[in-house]
Motif scaffolding. Structure first.
Motif: not given
Length: 254
Positions: A72-79, A135-144
């Motif tokens: 349950p402590d797994t990080p959850v990423i939302f773009v 709006r999605k691809v670049e932000p998620l690349a940063r998140a990962k």
């Protein structure tokens, strides 16, 4: 005189996953039910730094519930593309509260990039691929950035581009895990019922696959569930599953 040992950053010693690793995991967990597989992955620390990426769409609750039961402590990423339905944000908070998942990370588009490439906020109307990119691809690349692996909620039945989807694959040196890759729509529906999971509030209104509000429409009877995404465009994916953007090490993650 010997030079002092260089202090290594964690990124210097983090090994990249290889296709051989993915092949070995696919072989090891072939035929193993999803929840026991997830528990083993976490118990044996086979994933390194990991997170689950969720769109909080109509099927997202299944993967999140499974992850919550395993770790349950797994990080959850939302773009948050800044074009989302308000109902999606409400659903995100309520669902994660219910599942007890409190490690929440929200990533948004880069303001400078928006000003440069989508100052009017209307790029979706004439260049949906370009809009998804900023709006999605670049932000998620940063998140990962900094992750060794990540969880995706893709399923093979969703589209031809997702056919023959393995549970484990390699993307830019990271392990990409698709725990629901071999699940059917009936499997998902049965799990929703068994676990009494809440539905996205827009599903009852005919939105069967939910993304950004300008590019999501109701699905008519008999249509494919994803027919309401980018209606009128020759487009079936937002691009986050084919991205090779490599952010700078100095880029902020959230």
């Amino acid at each position: 005189m010997a030079e002092p040992a260089r202090k290594l950053d964690l990124m210097d010693v983090r090994p990249a996953f290889t296709q051989a690793d993915a092949d070995a995991l696919n072989a090891r967990f072939a035929g193993v039910d999803t929840l026991p597989m997830l528990r083993t992955l976490f118990d044996e620390n086979l994933l390194g730094e990991t997170a689950v990426v969720s769109s909080f769409g109509t099927e997202s609750a299944v993967l999140l519930d499974l992850i919550s039961r395993a770790a349950p402590d797994t990080p959850v990423i939302f773009v948050d593309t800044l074009k989302m339905f308000p109902e999606t944000e409400t659903y995100r908070v309520e669902l994660l509260d219910r599942l007890g998942m409190h490690n929440r990370r929200v990533i948004t588009p880069d303001p400078a990039m928006l000003e440069k490439k989508d100052a009017t906020g209307l790029r979706w109307s004439y260049d949906p691929d370009g809009c998804c990119e900023i709006r999605k691809v670049e932000p998620l690349a940063r998140a990962k950035h900094g992750l060794d692996s990540w969880f995706s909620g893709r399923k093979a039945f969703q589209s031809q581009t997702r056919a023959n989807l393995p549970r484990f694959e390699i993307e830019d040196g990271r392990l990409k895990v698709n725990p629901l890759g071999d699940w059917t729509k009936d499997d998902l529906e049965a799990y929703f019922t068994e676990r009494d999971l809440p539905r996205h509030p827009l599903e009852a209104q005919g939105y069967l696959s939910i993304g950004c509000s300008p590019c999501t429409s109701r699905v008519m009877p008999g249509e494919d569930p994803r027919a309401g995404r980018w209606r009128g465009w020759d487009k079936v994916e937002c691009g986050i599953h084919v991205s090779t953007i490599a952010p700078s090490a100095d880029d902020p993650i959230f």
